[in-house]
Design a protein around this motif. Sequence first.
Motif, PDB file in Angstrom:
ATOM      1  N   GLY A 134      -5.202  20.454  22.512  1.00 30.53           N
ATOM      2  CA  GLY A 134      -5.226  21.584  23.438  1.00 30.53           C
ATOM      3  C   GLY A 134      -6.028  21.330  24.701  1.00 30.53           C
ATOM      4  N   GLY A 135      -6.633  20.126  24.806  1.00 31.05           N
ATOM      5  CA  GLY A 135      -7.332  19.786  26.039  1.00 31.05           C
ATOM      6  C   GLY A 135      -8.831  19.630  25.939  1.00 31.05           C
ATOM      7  N   ALA A 136      -9.402  19.782  24.748  1.00 29.09           N
ATOM      8  CA  ALA A 136     -10.853  19.647  24.599  1.00 29.09           C
ATOM      9  C   ALA A 136     -11.273  18.182  24.648  1.00 29.09           C
ATOM     10  N   GLU A 137     -12.344  17.901  25.384  1.00 29.71           N
ATOM     11  CA  GLU A 137     -12.865  16.534  25.472  1.00 29.71           C
ATOM     12  C   GLU A 137     -13.753  16.192  24.283  1.00 29.71           C
ATOM     13  N   TRP A 138     -14.573  17.160  23.864  1.00 28.02           N
ATOM     14  CA  TRP A 138     -15.524  16.951  22.769  1.00 28.02           C
ATOM     15  C   TRP A 138     -15.277  17.999  21.688  1.00 28.02           C
ATOM     16  N   LEU A 139     -15.876  17.793  20.507  1.00 32.62           N
ATOM     17  CA  LEU A 139     -15.948  18.812  19.470  1.00 32.62           C
ATOM     18  C   LEU A 139     -17.415  19.026  19.145  1.00 32.62           C
ATOM     19  N   HIS A 140     -17.853  20.280  19.207  1.00 30.02           N
ATOM     20  CA  HIS A 140     -19.260  20.629  18.997  1.00 30.02           C
ATOM     21  C   HIS A 140     -19.495  20.878  17.510  1.00 30.02           C
ATOM     22  N   MET A 141     -20.231  19.969  16.881  1.00 33.03           N
ATOM     23  CA  MET A 141     -20.489  20.044  15.446  1.00 33.03           C
ATOM     24  C   MET A 141     -21.917  20.546  15.240  1.00 33.03           C
ATOM     25  N   GLY A 142     -22.065  21.761  14.771  1.00 35.61           N
ATOM     26  CA  GLY A 142     -23.393  22.337  14.602  1.00 35.61           C
ATOM     27  C   GLY A 142     -23.930  22.093  13.210  1.00 35.61           C
ATOM     28  N   ALA A 143     -25.027  21.352  13.120  1.00 34.99           N
ATOM     29  CA  ALA A 143     -25.686  21.119  11.837  1.00 34.99           C
ATOM     30  C   ALA A 143     -26.933  21.986  11.782  1.00 34.99           C
ATOM     31  N   LEU A 144     -27.030  22.818  10.757  1.00 37.10           N
ATOM     32  CA  LEU A 144     -28.110  23.788  10.661  1.00 37.10           C
ATOM     33  C   LEU A 144     -28.904  23.590   9.377  1.00 37.10           C
ATOM     34  N   SER A 145     -30.191  23.969   9.420  1.00 36.27           N
ATOM     35  CA  SER A 145     -30.993  23.929   8.202  1.00 36.27           C
ATOM     36  C   SER A 145     -31.801  25.213   8.100  1.00 36.27           C
ATOM     37  N   LEU A 146     -32.123  25.602   6.885  1.00 33.72           N
ATOM     38  CA  LEU A 146     -32.884  26.829   6.666  1.00 33.72           C
ATOM     39  C   LEU A 146     -34.289  26.762   7.253  1.00 33.72           C
TER      40      LEU A 146
END
Length: 228
Positions: A27-39
Amino acid sequence: MQAIISPSVLASDFGQLTAECTRMIKGGAEWLHMGALSLHFVPNITMGAPILTCVKKSIPNIFMDCHMMVAEPEKWVDDIASAGGALYCFHLEATKDALALVNQIHAAGMKAGVAISPDTPSTAITDEVANAADMLLVMTVYPGRGGQKFIADCVPKVADLRARFPNKDIEVDGGVGPKTIGVCADAGSNVIVAGTAIFGAENPEAVIADLKETVNKAIALRAAKSGP
């Protein structure tokens, strides 16, 4: 400098994660934002290195923009690098030695990003750290959950960083979509993270194109004002 659209995978259908990432790239996205979270840093837990490894295996050319909302981000650099992360963005609030961490990330073969939460001033990012980093991220919501309302008071921080670092990639993340992209682009952001606005749209491709066009117009206007 160019517009970079990085759809936030936290807003995707995790049951079809690879397909969702592929859909965004097509669809045209250059990057994918992968959010890694911790408690220890935010009140939620999501994807880590094993999930990134699976995505990278299925989509070898993917650029994974890894936003590490974790305590002690130094501990996860090698794991994310091994999983195929392309950019490792840590929170300034979570480390005692940002410059050393930037160097550690580079040594692992990734680009380095430095993020600040809404309550942290842009002046907390020193010139030394910013010049060493590849990207600066201004959070426009509090990290940890999608679908929050855009915090307009964070926008001046983008403008300050753009004035200080004219050629640096500057990312905004949180509540960004067609209604808020204008102020972000005008302030100087060229890397746009959008989750719900893209994944929840009937036509994600059109939203990506709209975000990209708005940012590119703002970049061209700044270039024209600055002269040759």
